[in-house]
Design a protein around this motif. Structure first.
Motif, short mmCIF file in Angstrom:
data_model
loop_
_atom_site.label_atom_id
_atom_site.label_comp_id
_atom_site.label_asym_id
_atom_site.label_seq_id
_atom_site.Cartn_x
_atom_site.Cartn_y
_atom_site.Cartn_z
N GLN A 31 0.85 -1.20 0.00
CA GLN A 31 0.00 0.00 0.00
C GLN A 31 0.88 1.24 0.00
O GLN A 31 1.99 1.22 0.55
N THR A 32 0.38 2.33 -0.57
CA THR A 32 1.07 3.62 -0.43
C THR A 32 0.07 4.68 0.02
O THR A 32 -1.13 4.54 -0.20
N LEU A 33 0.61 5.72 0.64
CA LEU A 33 -0.21 6.90 0.90
C LEU A 33 0.61 8.14 0.61
O LEU A 33 1.84 8.13 0.72
N GLU A 47 4.09 10.51 -12.92
CA GLU A 47 3.79 10.80 -14.33
C GLU A 47 5.02 10.59 -15.20
O GLU A 47 4.94 10.04 -16.29
N ALA A 48 6.18 11.04 -14.67
CA ALA A 48 7.43 10.94 -15.45
C ALA A 48 7.81 9.48 -15.68
O ALA A 48 8.60 9.17 -16.55
N MET A 49 7.25 8.56 -14.88
CA MET A 49 7.60 7.15 -15.04
C MET A 49 6.79 6.46 -16.12
O MET A 49 7.05 5.31 -16.46
N ALA A 141 6.58 7.05 -5.37
CA ALA A 141 6.20 6.95 -6.79
C ALA A 141 6.75 5.63 -7.37
O ALA A 141 6.04 4.93 -8.10
N VAL A 142 7.98 5.31 -7.04
CA VAL A 142 8.58 4.05 -7.53
C VAL A 142 7.75 2.86 -7.04
O VAL A 142 7.46 1.93 -7.80
#
Ligand code: MIC
Ligand code: SF4
Length: 641
Positions: A31-33, A47-49, A141-142
């Motif tokens: 999970q991320t927050l 977005e850049a990824m 983001a990664v």
């Protein structure tokens, strides 16, 4: 041999490396927050990824920090975040739904899972048995793009809680005691795992108060077992299916063991200007207080605020105290409204703020000049409140409420008969302020107001870095010192060139100008450089101003990684005494011609004519990141290879 809880979760998520303390490992993130003050950068990086949709099991984007909309900036940021969430498959928690950590604990934290958050207090979810870690936005983001989190395998500290807290003593006092013993750098490179029979006496929100403030120890994470108490909490949140039991094996071993007798603890307070400057309320004495602020991700749960309401019921806040209260979530807020406690608070004279970080991050409610503010928050760094010469004390909600009534620091044990607040068997669950993403977000248009500026990118390092020491700091420099927060600066979080103008403003208002004039610069730091928040702006702004390296006695974990990720070399003195020999404006020359192959590098102080050694302690992956000019460049390079 048996495993402790941290080892169990890490081994189940390990994708790279070996679980040897201090060695780099890669773990899968479930999970991320993110929150709005770090989120805009995080999503610009996502977005850049160039991936169509997040690959995590769950990603949530919260709006809780930048809710004071004095200009268009914050509102623009919120629209950007909402559209990005819909496009990439992220749950969006609207402004007003509450503080990310409190809401995540209530609605999403799952025992045994990994959670990576672009906020240093992400370990709050460790109160429910998740391995929750704070990180820079780029790392988050990664993780959303499906990549692992790299970190050095932490040492695991066991804190045994014995007995039971006395009346009027609370979870906040437990973590203040841990801070008193270990200090703000005592947790660096460690996971703090709680155990012992005293654990069963603490509810999940109380456990979360403790894991939350583990961030102030500099710890990688803090975690409680997942037991019957956790099961009851998740069941009351309508999430019984998320519960799994998670206990250490009986023969688990630990790198360090600490014992705390809960019955011996008394109400405590962290004095200005560090969370580890802890004394008992009695020792500090009845100092006059101008403001009391109750809330933040540390102490704004239902039980916290019900205790406050019970203390204030039928009484009046002292005429010279401004009492402000921010409920941690809309769930908490609605429960207080439904059972009449909100009326008790308002009748007593409390100023009710929205469910957000608010005064904790200097978003309003700055104390008067030379004022004393007692807060239930987690950080009392100088200037963070918005008033440079204010004195901030940190304490439990019970101490805060008693103090608000008397106008001076008060030991709540003076209040007499203890109050008994319990958690409900069923919370009123209402996810109406969560926006779930559509199945196909490909057509969603990103809303990009003028406040959303492009990402600044680092460049590859020169073989020889020759630059002046632009700034020399003392120990325990915080990210609030490096990139201040608060109502004036937070709206610039999506605009690094504008924010960079304010770097180190409270320490040296000439820093940004001098760095820009020099074009290249080096910062010299003391112990625990970069402690505090996860904000990557504390690395991005110096990078934007031309800082190429920081040479310090030691670093805080998240900030050190953020430096690497933006291509700034974090170097430590091989011999800490060399710190004393450098003065501001000395020209330093760092030789990188052998591509960071050796552990030690030689630095020449050209102004004074001597050489000294520094260490980089970079893993081979981190070396490649630095040599590529930061993690984004490195990732792009890997993709094109
Ligand atoms: C904080 O408490 O300092 C913050 C604001 O929540 C930060 C994140 C940020 O700077 O946006 C944190 O703790 O990571
Ligand atoms: Fe928000 Fe304060 Fe918690 Fe940071 S510490 S997340 S600013 S409430």
């Amino acid at each position: 041999m048996g495993q402790n809880i941290a080892q169990k979760i890490i081994s189940q998520h390990l994708v790279d490396g070996k679980m040897v303390t201090g060695e780099e490992i890669g773990i899968r993130i479930d999970q991320t927050l993110t929150q709005d003050a770090t989120g805009t950068m995080t999503y610009l990086q996502l977005e850049a990824m160039d991936i169509p949709r997040v690959k995590t099991k769950l990603s949530v984007s919260y709006v809780d920090h930048n809710t004071l909309q004095a200009g268009f900036e914050n509102a623009d940021d919120h629209l950007f975040l909402q559209s990005i969430a819909a496009k990439y498959g992220i749950v969006f928690s609207r402004a007003g739904n509450g503080i990310c950590h409190q809401v995540h604990l209530e609605r999403f934290a799952v025992p045994g899972t990994t959670l990576l958050g672009a906020d240093s207090h992400t370990p709050t979810a460790g109160g429910a048995g998740a391995l929750a870690i704070g990180a820079g936005g780029l790392e988050v983001a990664v993780a959303m793009a499906g990549g692992p989190l790299y970190l050095n395998m932490p040492a695991v500290v066991r804190v045994n809680l014995h007995g039971r807290l006395a009346p009027w003593v609370s979870a906040k006092d437990i973590i203040l005691e841990v801070l008193r013993r270990l200090s703000v750098k005592g947790g660096v490179g460690k996971i703090i795992e709680y155990g012992g029979e005293g654990v069963a006496t603490l509810s999940v929100p109380e456990r979360a108060t403790i894991t939350n403030m583990g961030a102030e120890l500099g710890a990688t994470s803090s975690i409680f077992p997942s037991d019957e108490v956790t099961k009851a909490f998740l069941t009351a949140q309508g999430r019984a299916e998320d519960w799994v039991e998670l206990l250490p094996d009986p023969d688990a071993s630990y790198d360090q063991v600490i014992d705390i007798q809960l019955d011996d603890l008394v109400p405590m307070v962290a004095q200005p200007h560090m969370p580890d400057n802890v004394a008992t309320v009695e020792e500090v004495g009845p100092i006059k207080v101008n403001q009391v602020a109750i809330g933040s991700c540390t102490n704004s749960s239902y039980t916290d605020l019900m205790r406050v309401a019970s203390i204030l019921k039928g009484k009046q806040v002292h005429p010279e105290v401004s009492l402000v209260i921010s409920p941690g979530s809309r769930q908490v807020y609605r429960m207080l409204a439904a059972n009449g406690a909100l009326d008790d608070l308002a009748t007593a004279g409390a100023r009710i703020l929205e469910c957000a970080c608010g005064p904790c991050i200097g978003m309003g409610q700055a104390p008067p000049s030379k004022g004393v503010s007692l807060r239930t928050f987690n950080r009392n760094f100088k200037g963070r409140s918005g008033t440079a010469d204010a004195s901030i004390y940190l304490a439990s909600p019970e101490v805060a409420a008693a103090t608000a009534l008397n106008g001076y620091l008060t030991d709540p044990r003076e209040l007499g008969e203890p109050i008994n607040i319990t958690l409900p068997e069923k919370f009123p669950v209402d996810d109406g302020m969560l926006i779930f993403p559509p199945d196909d977000g490909s057509k969603v248009e990103i809303r990009r107001g003028p406040n959303i500026q492009p990402l600044p990118l680092a460049s590859k390092p020169d073989q020889i870095i020759k630059a002046p020491a632009i700034l020399k700091t003392g120990d325990n420099i915080t990210t609030d010192d490096i990139s201040p927060a608060g109502a004036k600066y937070l709206p610039l979080r999506s605009n690094v060139p504008a924010l960079a103008e304010h770097a180190f403003e409270g320490i040296d208002p000439t820093f940004a100008k001098r760095a820009q004039e020099a074009k290249k610069g080096i910062i010299v730091g003391g112990q625990n450089y970069g402690q505090g928040s996860s904000r990557e702006h504390a690395a991005l702004c110096p990078m934007y101003l031309g800082i190429k390296a920081v040479i310090a006695k030691s670093f805080a974990r998240i900030h050190r990684t953020n430096l690497v990720n933006v291509g700034i070399l974090p170097l430590t003195f091989a011999n800490p005494e060399d710190y004393d020999r450098i003065d501001v404006n000395d020209t330093l020359l760092i030789d990188l011609s052998n591509g960071l192959k050796d552990e030690e590098l030689t630095v020449t102080n050209e102004t004074k004519g001597y050489k000294f050694k520094v260490q980089h302690n970079l893993s081979s992956r981190q070396k490649a990141v630095i040599l590529a000019g930061g993690l984004l460049n490195y990732t792009k390079q890997q993709v094109s290879d």
